[in-house]
Design an enzyme around this catalytic site. Structure first.
Site, short mmCIF file in Angstrom:
data_model
loop_
_atom_site.label_atom_id
_atom_site.label_comp_id
_atom_site.label_asym_id
_atom_site.label_seq_id
_atom_site.Cartn_x
_atom_site.Cartn_y
_atom_site.Cartn_z
N GLU A 1 14.49 -28.82 -43.97
CA GLU A 1 13.55 -27.78 -43.53
C GLU A 1 12.58 -28.35 -42.48
OE1 GLU A 1 9.30 -26.57 -44.79
OE2 GLU A 1 10.62 -26.66 -46.53
N GLU B 1 9.93 -37.40 -40.49
CA GLU B 1 9.68 -36.36 -41.48
C GLU B 1 10.19 -36.73 -42.87
OE1 GLU B 1 7.96 -33.48 -40.87
OE2 GLU B 1 7.57 -34.39 -38.92
#
Length: 995
Positions: free
Chosen positions: A63, A136
């Site tokens: 995501e 991330e």
């Protein structure tokens, strides 16, 4: 859009004023649900079924990485870069247990088209670069990205890695996740367990995207008054490169409990804010019907509310009021997010033998409580809440609808039929009128042995074991790097330092590259003149009334404030407990359960809470008191006011029952303190920092901040050894009750209602005022307000969190000062051009931001779930120089203004119209003046306020608070404060002076 007519389904839902269209893409099998409604706040979402294959958090990391650049928009973090290029009032992405959703909402037509394009490209054609995975997801690298380091300096980094370390610091979240591991073993932890996350590779992430972010696995959703044909064409254009394929999006089922009862025990951390004798958490769960059975599913949800909700409910009284547990556990309630419903009742704060007592007691409690819980009057009260929900006009209706529909849609629940509220409610009523319907559901699903008993036991070594496991993983990964290189340890360290340096270089080089390819709005798209709502100002009795007349679907909305001038310090600290007692105690003639039933039958709820209102003209000054709010159908408004009077004036603060209830409230508040702080740590840090800068900040901290938690803990500590302490507190609560509401100029009221109801409502308010007492004199007690010198400027709260939360505040100017507008724009510029790249991308914190509170006159910077608070403080310290010396471009200024107006022009619920003037005295004229100043801010204005308020500011006008585990770098410049319980007694350690 390529639609097969046989897959078209349409349904009008008159009770919600909408029409639903369920479409299917012929070539790929993608589904599309559109909800047409006369609402300008349009919503669009791209959704995928994403069953996690392990506990590495693959769907969650995907995501994040998907939003780091795409084929059409090869920009570093287009998601974050679109935020200041848009007027969206909601823009986010989230990973649930078995699906991932990318939604946004905006009232601007051009903005809707822009964001649709960015979201579709980000999800269907992302770049998924290795460097973005490292940023991330996770990586092993030196703590200091710029300086590098030795092997001893290596740590795990990554935005999601640190986010989930922060989540796992929340004991309630940890309990829920471990519970899900055992009730749903077929569905792994989608958010990710840091202990498992470092096994995930970039190649696995890319493969998972190919398998799951495919058009054949997509569910598109739109809502509002948008032009559907155009949006379908846009979506279709992004599906051109796809053909229908088989996707493993199988429905996962929870554990089979037919051979129950099953019992599971797992270790968990000790809660240092809770008694050493009350560290156990336990829950009992049953499986119910398929969630596609809409009527039975609704009925069980209703049953759950009747049994569990409210202080007067039979399960609350039997499990918590009785003293067995301190709070419901985080998994308590009816979960309808999967294929089968899961009904759970659980407790926090149990003694060691508590789980066994709980399991033995629960079946009889359910049997005995059914007759009381399922009284028709109480059922009618909940159905009345549904009626109000249908009438209540909310600004975020589309997003709420998406949240309701999506979990079921991805688990074989017909999304169109799930919207038909009236048919479901009517079916329930037909079954219920036949008698003992809810009782039959209770017997069918809960009064049996087909259950899972899940218990978390405290482990004093839990955190040490986590740290040890992380060290082992770190060494194993280091050895893997060593093996891949076939070199010496020094070479592996050099490799990791170089990897970090390369990532840092890429972050710098691509910070603003290709941003021109992103679509954007312009400041010219913002209306210079704000539409003014017509407000009428009058008096009812001695009180001021602010009236707004508009179409409200037959609902009257009410708000009031009672100002308490010269409130003594000891009573100020008790205001939160006082308001909690109003909803916990009954009167001399009515139990709390009877009051709750009346509230459900006659209103949409009543809220009473302390307020602290800053003085718009004199920075730091304030007024305070209690705020009241709620709403009802027009015909029930007199009953609503009668209930408000009862709650404020008739609650019984005497007797043993009141003593027991106050102790219960203090136990509950203290036991959940660490979790509540962890959830909003940056807000607590900012509030604590602000307390040293003004009397307003100090008063707010006393009622809502860490100081309030400290105060509640101290009262509980004394009460455990002194039987006279709680009766003494109750006497003070009775003092507050004498001046809580009055027919005086200290009472102000606001109503929003239909013009046809105005006269009658004014008459009802007049009658209400006549029955209120004249203002009593404030009691004269020793103490008064605390001197500000006792709130020191730099605090470090030593708390057992794996990551930290940092907040700084600076005293600036009042709302009407011309430079206040420039400070608002400065906050946006620092957030997007400085703090996000430095603290989040490079530092690995989950979030970082800067903002000004124009009402309080405080400029703040904060970080959230931050692994490197020391580095963050240095970054904060350099923010002023960065902002002053940067040659801000017109484009950057435009984006910052768009960011401010996202919030300023976001649609509000009809109930909130006129609230700014009512609560803060901000008139439409003042709002318009500020609006024009915001639009006119220049580069020079930004540089001047940065120089004045961040560089040349008096050190006494700045303050910092950090929450987290104390490290060796925390020196004497910080006042260190620790909070914990020892041997069932609360002890607040305070090595340095702090009140």
């Amino acid at each position: 859009m390529d639609i097969m007519a046989s897959n078209l389904k349409a349904k009008e839902v008159p009770e919600l004023n909408l029409t639903a269209l369920h479409l299917k893409h012929g070539r790929t099998g993608a589904e599309y649900l559109h909800v047409a409604r006369d609402d300008t706040n349009n919503v669009f979402a791209v959704n995928f079924k994403t069953n996690p294959v392990d506990d590495t958090g693959l769907p969650h990391i995907l995501e994040h990485v998907s939003l780091c650049g795409s084929q059409k928009y090869p920009v570093r973090d287009p998601f974050f870069k679109m935020m200041p290029r848009s007027l969206a009032n909601f823009m986010n992405a989230f990973t649930s247990s078995d699906y991932t959703s990318y939604p946004f909402a905006t009232t601007n037509e051009k903005d809707f088209r822009n964001l649709s394009s960015v979201y579709l490209d980000a999800t269907l054609s992302p770049l998924l670069k290795k460097s973005d995975f490292l940023q991330e997801g996770w990586r092993l690298g030196p703590a200091d990205s710029k300086a590098g380091g030795t092997k001893d300096d290596l740590i795990f980094k990554g935005v999601v890695y640190n986010e989930m370390k922060g989540q796992m610091s929340d004991a309630s979240y940890l309990f829920y996740v471990r519970f899900r591991d055992h009730i749903f073993p077929s569905l792994h932890n989608s958010g990710g367990d840091p202990d498992k996350m470092t096994a995930l590779t970039h190649a696995q992430l890319v493969k998972y995207h190919q398998q799951h972010y495919h058009a054949s696995n997509a569910r598109f959703f739109s809502y509002g008054n948008l032009e559907l044909a155009s949006q379908l064409a846009t979506v279709d254009s992004y599906l051109q490169g796809f053909e229908k394929v088989d996707i493993d999006n199988s429905i996962r089922y929870p554990r089979d409990l037919s051979t129950g009862p099953l019992r599971v025990k797992v270790p968990g951390p000790e809660d240092t804010m809770q008694s050493a004798e009350r560290q156990h958490k336990s829950s009992v769960s049953w499986l119910t019907c398929p969630t596609s059975d809409l009527v039975e599913n609704f009925s069980i949800s209703l049953m759950s509310s009747l049994l569990l909700n409210g202080y007067g409910s039979p399960i609350y009284r039997g499990l918590i009021e009785s003293g067995l547990g301190l709070n419901y556990s985080s998994n308590t309630g009816y979960d309808t997010s999967g294929k089968l419903g899961i009904f759970t009742i659980g407790l926090d704060g149990l003694p060691q033998d508590g789980p066994a007592q709980f399991e033995a007691l629960l079946p009889q409690l359910l049997k005995d409580g059914a007759e009381e819980a399922f009284q028709q009057r109480k059922v009618d009260g909940l159905l009345h809440q549904l009626e109000l929900a249908l009438k209540h006009k909310t600004a975020n209706f589309g997003m709420a609808l998406l949240d309701k529909i999506l979990p079921g849609w991805l688990n074989e629940v017909d999304p169109v039929e799930s919207l038909a509220w009236n048919s479901v409610i009517d079916s329930f009523k037909r079954r219920n009128v036949q008698g003992r319907y809810l009782e039959s559901l209770l017997e069918k699903y809960l009064l049996n042995d087909r259950r899972l008993m899940f218990t978390m036991e405290p482990s004093s070594s839990y955190q040490q074991e986590l740290d040890a496991n992380e060290a082992v993983r770190k060494e194993a990964i280091f050895q893997d790097v060593l093996g891949d290189l076939g070199a010496k340890a020094e070479d592996a360290v050099t490799h990791l330092n170089q990897q970090e340096a390369k990532l840092l270089e890429e972050q710098e080089d691509t910070k603003n590259s290709n941003v021109d390819c992103l679509p954007t709005l312009r400041v010219r798209d913002i209306a210079r003149q704000k539409e003014e709502k017509l407000l009428e100002r009058t008096k009812i009795g001695n009180a001021n009334l602010l009236l707004h007349q508009t179409e409200t679907n037959g609902i009257t909305y009410f708000q009031a404030t009672q100002t308490m001038t010269d409130l003594p310090a000891d009573l100020r600290r008790l205001l939160p407990l006082f308001t909690e007692c109003l909803m916990r105690l009954g009167t001399k003639t009515k139990t709390v359960g009877e009051l709750e039933a009346e509230i459900l039958l006659k209103s949409g709820g009543i809220s009473i809470a302390p307020f602290t209102k800053p003085d718009l003209l004199n920075l730091g000054n304030f007024s305070e008191g209690l705020a009241f709010s709620g709403y009802s159908l027009d015909q029930n408004f007199a009953d609503f006011l009668s209930l408000l009077r009862t709650l404020t004036m008739d609650i019984d603060f005497t007797g043993d029952r009141a003593v027991a209830a106050v102790r219960e409230l203090l136990e509950s508040k203290t036991s959940g303190a660490l979790d509540s702080v962890a959830e909003s740590g940056n807000a607590f840090a900012i509030m604590s920092a602000a307390a040293a800068l003004s009397s307003y900040g100090a008063a707010q901290e006393e009622k809502s901040g860490l100081t309030q938690l400290d105060y509640a803990a101290k009262q509980l500590k004394v009460a455990r050894t002194d039987s006279t302490h709680l009766p003494a507190i109750l006497e003070k609560l009775q003092q507050i009750q004498r001046f809580v509401i009055s027919n005086s100029s200290e009472l102000s009221m606001r109503i929003v209602c239909d013009p046809s109801a105005t006269t009658l409502n004014e008459n009802r308010l007049s009658d209400f005022m006549k029955n209120l007492p004249i203002l009593s004199a404030m009691p004269s007690v020793d103490g008064g307000f605390q001197p500000l010198s006792k709130y020191v400027r730099n605090i470090f709260y030593n708390l057992p969190y794996q990551v930290s939360y940092t907040g700084t505040s600076s005293r600036t100017v009042t709302y009407q000062d011309p430079t206040s507008a420039a400070l608002a724009i400065l906050g946006q510029l620092l957030t997007h051009h400085y703090l996000h790249p430095e603290v989040r991308e490079k530092g690995g914190a989950y979030g970082a931001s800067a903002s000004t509170n124009s009402v309080t006159g405080l400029f703040s910077m904060s970080s959230y779930r931050d692994p490197q608070p020391r580095t963050t403080l240095n970054t904060f310290a350099k923010a002023g120089i960065f902002a002053r010396d940067r040659a801000w471009t017109d484009r950057e200024l435009e984006e910052a203004k768009l960011g401010v107006f996202q919030q300023l022009d976001a649609p509000i619920d009809i109930s909130g119209e006129g609230q700014k003037e009512f609560m803060y005295g901000i008139t439409p004229k003042m709002e318009q003046q500020r609006r024009e100043r915001l639009l006119d801010v220049t580069q020079k204005d930004i540089q001047q306020v940065a120089d004045k308020f961040l560089i040349k500011i008096d050190p006494e006008a700045q303050s910092t608070t950090i929450l987290g585990e104390k490290k060796s770098w925390v020196d004497e410049s910080f006042h260190v404060k620790s909070m914990q319980i020892t041997e069932s007694k609360m002890v607040i350690f305070s090595p340095l002076r702090f009140v």
